[in-house]
Design an enzyme around this catalytic site. Structure first.
Site, mmCIF file in Angstrom:
data_model
loop_
_atom_site.group_PDB
_atom_site.id
_atom_site.type_symbol
_atom_site.label_atom_id
_atom_site.label_comp_id
_atom_site.label_asym_id
_atom_site.label_seq_id
_atom_site.Cartn_x
_atom_site.Cartn_y
_atom_site.Cartn_z
ATOM 1 N N GLN A 17 0.780 -1.241 0.000
ATOM 2 C CA GLN A 17 0.000 0.000 0.000
ATOM 3 C C GLN A 17 0.815 1.297 0.000
ATOM 4 O OE1 GLN A 17 -3.367 2.341 2.671
ATOM 5 N NE2 GLN A 17 -3.062 0.215 3.104
ATOM 6 N N GLU A 139 1.069 -1.501 8.362
ATOM 7 C CA GLU A 139 0.336 -0.349 8.890
ATOM 8 C C GLU A 139 0.247 -0.311 10.420
ATOM 9 O OE1 GLU A 139 -1.462 2.340 7.329
ATOM 10 O OE2 GLU A 139 -1.713 2.912 9.407
ATOM 11 N N ASP A 168 0.505 3.787 5.992
ATOM 12 C CA ASP A 168 0.701 3.474 4.575
ATOM 13 C C ASP A 168 0.344 4.664 3.697
ATOM 14 O OD1 ASP A 168 1.636 0.894 4.918
ATOM 15 O OD2 ASP A 168 -0.357 0.028 4.943
ATOM 16 N N GLY A 243 -7.252 19.542 20.331
ATOM 17 C CA GLY A 243 -6.844 20.900 19.988
ATOM 18 C C GLY A 243 -7.216 21.851 21.106
ATOM 19 N N GLY A 244 -7.166 23.138 20.834
ATOM 20 C CA GLY A 244 -7.470 24.126 21.860
ATOM 21 C C GLY A 244 -8.967 24.279 22.130
HETATM 22 N N1 CAO Z 1 11.833 -10.103 -9.162
HETATM 23 C C1 CAO Z 1 12.381 -10.975 -8.307
HETATM 24 N N2 CAO Z 1 12.271 -10.891 -6.979
HETATM 25 C C2 CAO Z 1 11.548 -9.881 -6.503
HETATM 26 C C3 CAO Z 1 10.944 -8.912 -7.332
HETATM 27 C C4 CAO Z 1 11.102 -9.074 -8.712
HETATM 28 N N3 CAO Z 1 10.555 -8.216 -9.575
HETATM 29 N N4 CAO Z 1 10.306 -8.017 -6.544
HETATM 30 C C5 CAO Z 1 10.511 -8.390 -5.283
HETATM 31 N N5 CAO Z 1 11.251 -9.522 -5.248
HETATM 32 C C6 CAO Z 1 11.716 -10.260 -4.090
HETATM 33 C C7 CAO Z 1 12.787 -9.464 -3.399
HETATM 34 O O1 CAO Z 1 14.035 -9.649 -4.006
HETATM 35 C C8 CAO Z 1 12.693 -10.027 -1.992
HETATM 36 O O2 CAO Z 1 13.347 -11.267 -1.947
HETATM 37 P P1 CAO Z 1 14.594 -11.582 -0.929
HETATM 38 O O3 CAO Z 1 14.040 -11.440 0.452
HETATM 39 O O4 CAO Z 1 14.967 -12.977 -1.307
HETATM 40 O O5 CAO Z 1 15.644 -10.571 -1.159
HETATM 41 C C9 CAO Z 1 11.212 -10.247 -1.859
HETATM 42 O O6 CAO Z 1 10.674 -10.370 -3.146
HETATM 43 C C10 CAO Z 1 10.510 -9.054 -1.243
HETATM 44 O O7 CAO Z 1 10.854 -8.994 0.075
HETATM 45 P P2 CAO Z 1 10.070 -8.056 1.097
HETATM 46 O O8 CAO Z 1 10.767 -8.216 2.399
HETATM 47 O O9 CAO Z 1 9.940 -6.672 0.638
HETATM 48 O O10 CAO Z 1 8.605 -8.673 1.050
HETATM 49 P P3 CAO Z 1 7.729 -9.381 2.177
HETATM 50 O O11 CAO Z 1 6.479 -9.777 1.494
HETATM 51 O O12 CAO Z 1 8.480 -10.434 2.892
HETATM 52 O O13 CAO Z 1 7.448 -8.195 3.217
HETATM 53 C C11 CAO Z 1 6.701 -5.977 3.799
HETATM 54 C C12 CAO Z 1 6.461 -7.215 2.936
HETATM 55 C C13 CAO Z 1 5.671 -4.935 3.389
HETATM 56 C C14 CAO Z 1 6.550 -6.329 5.281
HETATM 57 C C15 CAO Z 1 8.135 -5.442 3.539
HETATM 58 O O14 CAO Z 1 8.289 -5.224 2.159
HETATM 59 C C16 CAO Z 1 8.434 -4.164 4.275
HETATM 60 O O15 CAO Z 1 8.693 -4.150 5.480
HETATM 61 N N6 CAO Z 1 8.458 -3.018 3.540
HETATM 62 C C17 CAO Z 1 8.796 -1.736 4.089
HETATM 63 C C18 CAO Z 1 7.662 -1.195 4.890
HETATM 64 C C19 CAO Z 1 6.394 -1.095 4.084
HETATM 65 O O16 CAO Z 1 6.343 -0.594 2.978
HETATM 66 N N7 CAO Z 1 5.311 -1.532 4.666
HETATM 67 C C20 CAO Z 1 4.035 -1.217 4.056
HETATM 68 C C21 CAO Z 1 3.264 -2.382 3.881
HETATM 69 S S1 CAO Z 1 1.657 -1.896 3.340
HETATM 70 O O17 CAO Z 1 0.739 -2.306 4.639
#
Ligand code: CAO
Length: 413
Positions: A17, A139, A168, A243-244
């Site tokens: 998101q 979030e 988000d 607020g105030g």
């Molecule tokens: N081709 C190949 N691999 C891909 C890719 C692509 N086009 N796009 C993503 N990937 C892979 C990445 O390389 C990664 O793999 P590795 O861990 O092996 O390096 C994986 O997909 C993505 O990892 P991630 O940690 O971002 O994804 P997740 O689903 O495990 O976690 C989230 C999701 C949201 C918790 C994490 O991305 C995060 O903490 N993001 C930052 C905070 C954030 O934006 N949070 C908002 C979430 S909305 O509620």
């Protein structure tokens, strides 16, 4: 008419998101946003919370309008080559992967800056330096760790998350502002720069007034809070305004059997005290010197809002709003999601927009929350997975005919 960000190209590595909402704003401002997605899967939200089988979810379609979609396997050498080429001809790259993901793909800030010194590299993570820095975040984790949860809810209940996605979508707006500032600075320096935001920092920015109150607590209790006892941190204050001017949500006459959301939020601004009391038939309070000043009223707020509620309970929220608004009392009905999606005013404002989608048909989405007189927003549908891979390879990267087939066979797109 040209758009504010026409001519700006964004490599969109965002998912879920927070990131997609930011890049959707960039797209609405006219940027060419190219969303990079994992082949065969795409952004995880395409299949999450589906309301219709085998069709991109509303979760995805409502956050990814006006973009182009390219599939690219970032774990293959040829996928990375295409990505580097895209970086060379783009202005901004945005990502919100978990900690270290871009580095593991081989794209550190140094490498990206070397590939294209003009590119702005924007990242959103859960946390900045400190105990939480290597943690993933969603979030509600951001709301928990940024001060929103501990200050939301009622004193005698548990901490509560808000329905507004401040971690988000809220941070997407912060990131959008930061990217635009970096883009403007580049017009003077010619250089791209690193833009970073943590979800927790953005939440804290939105909880600024609670940190104000934390420091006020050192000098005494918080008289405008409904709480009777104070510890050494800011307590949950229910529906107090923060607020105030004191405010509270009062019940109204229900219009449905369940009576859900039959509430009006009322703020007692000092100039409207007297007309408000006369309106609700409490001339005695309007004339009572003990209640005539804001300070004098502070110890009586609970009683005052009970008195107002006796009156609002005899009217629906819209009737009560109409009567109080007519005498300039700041107030607003508590509107449900059904109220909102059916609101003609929001449609006229461009905030609820209907969009056609080739697979799901018509859906309603939430439009751009601001307008620019020289850059009108035209909300368009979200792309299908990889819908634009061919056109980007051919028209933007000048790859020869047959390249899509070759890269597909190699597992790169
Ligand atoms: N081709 C190949 N691999 C891909 C890719 C692509 N086009 N796009 C993503 N990937 C892979 C990445 O390389 C990664 O793999 P590795 O861990 O092996 O390096 C994986 O997909 C993505 O990892 P991630 O940690 O971002 O994804 P997740 O689903 O495990 O976690 C989230 C999701 C949201 C918790 C994490 O991305 C995060 O903490 N993001 C930052 C905070 C954030 O934006 N949070 C908002 C979430 S909305 O509620």
């Amino acid at each position: 008419m040209k758009k504010a960000l026409e001519g700006v190209r964004v490599v969109d590595m965002t998912h879920v998101q927070a990131g997609p909402v930011c890049t959707q704003l960039l797209a609405w401002m006219g940027a060419d946003v190219i969303k990079i997605e994992q082949p065969g899967r795409g952004d995880v939200t395409r299949t999450q919370l589906r309301d219709l089988p085998d069709v991109d979810s509303l979760y995805f379609t409502m956050l990814n309008g006006n973009k182009r979609s390219v599939t690219l396997n970032m774990k293959s050498d040829e996928g990375k080559e295409v990505f580097s080429e895209l970086l060379r001809c783009s202005d901004i790259v945005v990502e919100n992967f978990g900690p270290g993901v871009m580095d593991r793909m081989g794209y550190t800030w140094e490498r990206i800056h070397e590939i294209n010194p003009r590119i702005i590299f924007a990242s959103l993570k859960g946390f900045g330096p400190g105990a939480l820095q290597n943690a993933k975040a969603y979030e509600n984790i951001a709301q928990a760790t940024g001060g929103a949860m501990s200050t939301t809810g009622f004193e005698d209940g548990p901490p509560v998350v808000t329905g507004a996605q401040i971690g988000d979508s809220g941070n997407a707006v912060h990131l959008f502002g930061a990217i635009c500032a970096a883009l403007y600075q580049r017009t003077h320096t010619g250089r791209g720069q690193r833009v970073q935001i943590s979800m927790r920092a953005g939440i804290l920015n939105l909880c600024r007034v609670k940190l104000r109150d934390q420091q006020r607590l050192e000098h005494g209790t918080l008289a405008e809070y409904p709480n009777e006892e104070f510890g050494d941190f800011v307590p949950r204050a229910g529906n107090a305004s923060g607020g105030g001017q004191p405010g509270w949500a009062v019940r109204c006459k229900p219009t449905t059997e369940k009576g859900a959301n039959a509430w009006l939020y009322v703020v007692i601004q000092p100039p409207v005290w007297e007309p408000l009391m006369r309106k609700i038939g409490r001339d005695d309070l309007a004339d009572d010197p003990e209640y005539s000043t804001p300070e004098g009223r502070l110890p009586h707020l609970t009683e005052i809002f009970d008195v107002i509620e006796e009156w609002t309970l005899t009217r629906t929220k819209w009737e009560a709003f109409g009567e109080l608004n007519a005498i300039n009392v700041p107030c607003g009905p508590v509107l449900s999601t059904k109220d909102l999606i059916e609101d003609e005013g929001l449609r006229a404002e461009g905030m609820i927009v209907d969009v056609d989608h080739p697979e799901r048909g018509k859906y309603s989405t939430v439009g751009c929350p601001f307008t620019l007189s020289d850059s009108p927003v035209e909300v368009k549908r979200s792309p299908l997975l990889g819908e634009h891979t061919q056109e980007i390879l051919r028209d933007l990267l000048d790859r020869p005919d047959g390249e899509l087939e070759r890269l597909t066979a190699a597992g790169a797109v």
